[in-house]
Design a protein around this motif. Structure first.
Motif, PDB file in Angstrom:
ATOM      1  N   PRO A  91      12.965  -4.110  46.292  1.00 49.58           N
ATOM      2  CA  PRO A  91      12.255  -4.977  45.340  1.00 49.58           C
ATOM      3  C   PRO A  91      10.761  -4.673  45.252  1.00 49.58           C
ATOM      4  N   GLY A  92      10.203  -4.062  46.288  1.00 47.68           N
ATOM      5  CA  GLY A  92       8.768  -3.792  46.286  1.00 47.68           C
ATOM      6  C   GLY A  92       8.403  -2.410  45.779  1.00 47.68           C
ATOM      7  N   LEU A 137      13.338  -2.919  51.080  1.00 46.34           N
ATOM      8  CA  LEU A 137      12.163  -2.304  50.450  1.00 46.34           C
ATOM      9  C   LEU A 137      12.300  -2.182  48.927  1.00 46.34           C
ATOM     10  N   ARG A 165      14.589  -1.253  40.457  1.00 42.24           N
ATOM     11  CA  ARG A 165      14.512  -1.903  41.775  1.00 42.24           C
ATOM     12  C   ARG A 165      15.858  -2.530  42.155  1.00 42.24           C
TER      13      ARG A 165
END
Lengths: 227, 402
Positions: free
Chosen positions: B193-194, B191, B117
């Protein structure tokens, strides 16, 4: 969900006609609202302080804010399911146009009062002529999108360069922008005739209004530079 | 003008010339404005345009360098849009240069999923970061303060224009949005990190998937099979790579073996929406290749379930459009293929859409549009089996495939 068609089928001709009438009635409404807001701003004495406030900050900020409103307004009017949201987007866009026009109209009014009427007449005649070209020839001008997008990007670069590097854009630029706005009217009108889904008359009217306002801005600029 | 309600279709020669003429007229008027009356600082406009291409190279190299720094692979870098001019290799990276150097992309791929991530966000930030660094370096070279003045000095205007092109490139890429279905840098950073592990498992398979699709596209089945086998041997647990083997089997006409392999994979593959969508899509593709009426009947449900599970990607919509065509539902096929064609800039997927849109517009009796797509299909020179199909369809209706 977005559906595509090249031309309305025989059975859909009546629906298409209704859509076109609604689109142009909304355009007329948007133009009348624009005029009413301008008259209100000028009659109330707000025009001068508003123009001074806008000219006191960097023109790039004003332009950036206007672009944000344009982008959001076009997007909401074109994609929102709710009619209220679509009308709100059209209303916000007309208001933003009315505000950004204030300094230009104020200067034009002080320079020579009749110039605004002349520019408005030329804009209306140009718009009607270009509309007639699309409706008479029934030509699909959607192919102009690529040119308009890239040229629009070039125009933005030119305006940003003018503000940051400190040079004025002249008559040739205004003529270029009149050509650009004319091409945008051909593109939008052709989309109204051939491609907009029939429930999107508010978004279609917003697109047409944006192109007419652009044409009016640069015709007025040309008239002012002449006078 | 920002909203585009019209279908995407290849330009006719007349439209091409009109567009070119209008572009030249506008460009000529803007250049005339720069020249009359001339001031050195007005050169900023042509210089901004001139520096746009180097800024793009800096941007894409920034992504590539960031990817290398975090230990990812960069298998492809595309500079520009439009017709391909030339290509070359830098290490394992294939660099493709196209005619109009206005935008580009890189294909970074993780080697392992660890810290993926954070690394993904860094790779996204690498492009605009590199542009801002170079712009800052230019300002520092002039002593920072003196750089930010309006002047008629040619060297200063040139450096300011370069820095402005770099800054505009960085800022426009950092404002989050999507373009043709793909996240831009700003959106990608937000987006990252998710993103879940399945996303990176999918990303890891992208280079091999791409190589297999390209080999299948040009009809080199042995190369496709060899590439799929090699990739699967390196990562035997990756379900997306296992699916490549299924793709090759279906393309070679081994429908039963492909169905069997797919069923086996369904038993063992992890249960996540991305894998589920790819499995369903693979089932639909097997049916499309087989032309088996029974399989085709179920394939449409499969691809619709894939769209439900994984979202309406251009790939899934393109397959759905092809299946709708096979079932004779031409208006729906046209709409699905248009959504796919407008939502992609992938040349292989564009070829697929152009080929099927040629067939669909012919079936719908839209002769002008059919001739546009048929001409474009011939120009692209790909999808031999679809060109044959188009010729057969034309012979059946007594039309001209051109």
């Amino acid at each position: 969900m977005q559906e595509y068609s090249y031309a309305p089928s025989q059975t859909a001709v009546a629906d298409r006609s209704t859509f076109i009438v609604k689109t142009y009635l909304h355009l007329l409404g948007a133009i009348m609202a624009f005029v009413a807001i301008e008259v209100g701003i000028f009659a109330s004495g707000l025009a001068l302080p508003l123009a001074q406030a806008m000219m006191g900050v960097s023109w790039l900020l004003v332009l950036g804010a206007f672009m944000m409103v344009s982008w959001l307004g076009s997007r909401v009017a074109a994609t929102a399911e709710s009619k209220v949201a679509q009308y709100a987007a059209l209303g916000a866009y007309v208001l933003a146009e009315a505000i950004i026009f204030v300094p230009m109209l104020l200067i034009a009014d002080m320079q020579a009062g009749g110039v605004i009427t002349s520019a408005a007449l030329v804009t209306i005649m140009g718009f009607l002529g270009l509309t007639a070209v699309v409706f008479v020839t029934r030509k699909d001008f959607s192919f102009l999108r690529g040119v308009l997008l890239w040229a629009g990007f070039g125009v933005l670069l030119l305006i940003v360069a003018g503000v940051l590097f400190g040079f004025e854009l002249g008559t040739f630029f205004s003529v270029g922008m009149v050509v650009f706005a004319g091409a945008a009217i051909l593109y939008d009108t052709s989309n109204v005739l051939h491609h907009y889904p029939e429930d999107r008359y508010v978004g279609a009217a917003l697109a047409l209004f944006a192109s007419v306002a652009l044409l009016f801005w640069y015709v007025l600029r040309l008239f002012m530079s002449r006078d | 003008m920002l909203h585009d309600p019209a279908p995407r279709r290849p330009l006719s020669p007349g439209e091409r010339w009109t567009g070119l003429g209008l572009s030249l007229l506008l460009f000529g008027l803007f250049v005339a404005d720069v020249l009359s009356p001339f001031e050195p600082r007005k050169l900023a406009f042509p210089l901004l345009l001139l520096f746009w291409a180097p800024a793009l190279v800096v941007h894409e190299c920034g992504h590539a360098l960031a990817a290398k720094l975090v230990g990812w692979r960069v298998t492809q870098m595309v500079l520009g849009v439009g017709p391909e001019l030339f290509r070359f290799r830098v290490g394992e990276t294939r660099v493709v240069v196209r005619a109009l150097l206005a935008e580009g992309y890189v294909v970074p791929t993780p080697r392992v999923a660890g810290l993926a991530r954070a690394k993904s966000a860094l790779v996204y930030a690498g492009g605009p970061g590199a542009e801002l660094l170079v712009a800052g370096a230019l300002a520092l070279a002039w002593g920072w303060g003196p750089f930010f003045v309006q002047s008629d000095s040619y060297p200063l205007i040139a450096c300011q224009s370069a820095a402005l092109a770099l800054t505009i490139g960085a800022v426009t890429n950092l404002v989050p949005h999507t373009l043709a279905g793909a996240a831009n840098d700003g959106m990608g950073i937000l987006l990252s990190p998710g993103l879940g592990l399945p996303h990176f498992t999918y990303l890891l398979a992208v280079p091999a998937s791409r190589a297999v699709e390209e080999a299948l596209h040009v009809g080199d089945l042995p190369l496709a099979a060899e590439t799929a086998d090699r990739a699967l041997a390196a990562h035997p647990d990756n379900p997306h790579l296992a699916l490549l083997r299924v793709r090759v089997l279906s393309a070679t006409g081994e429908t039963d073996a492909a169905v069997e392999a797919l069923e086996a994979l369904r038993e063992t593959a992890p249960r996540d929406p991305l894998v589920e969508a790819e499995l369903l899509h693979a089932a639909a593709l097997i049916a499309l290749y087989s032309q088996d009426p029974e399989l085709l009947g179920r394939a449409l449900q499969a691809v619709q379930a894939a769209i439900h599970a994984g979202g309406a990607s251009a790939r899934f919509e393109a397959t759905r459009g092809a299946l709708l065509y096979e079932q004779g539902r031409m208006d729906e096929a046209f709409a699905a293929l248009q959504r796919a064609y407008k939502g992609t800039r992938d040349p292989i997927l564009e070829d697929h859409c152009v080929a099927y849109l040629a067939l669909v517009t012919q079936a719908l009796g839209r002769s002008e549009d059919h001739s546009r797509f048929a001409r474009e299909l011939s120009r692209r020179g790909t999808h031999a089996h679809l060109q044959r199909k188009l010729a057969e369809a034309s012979a059946n209706v007594g039309g001209d495939p051109r």
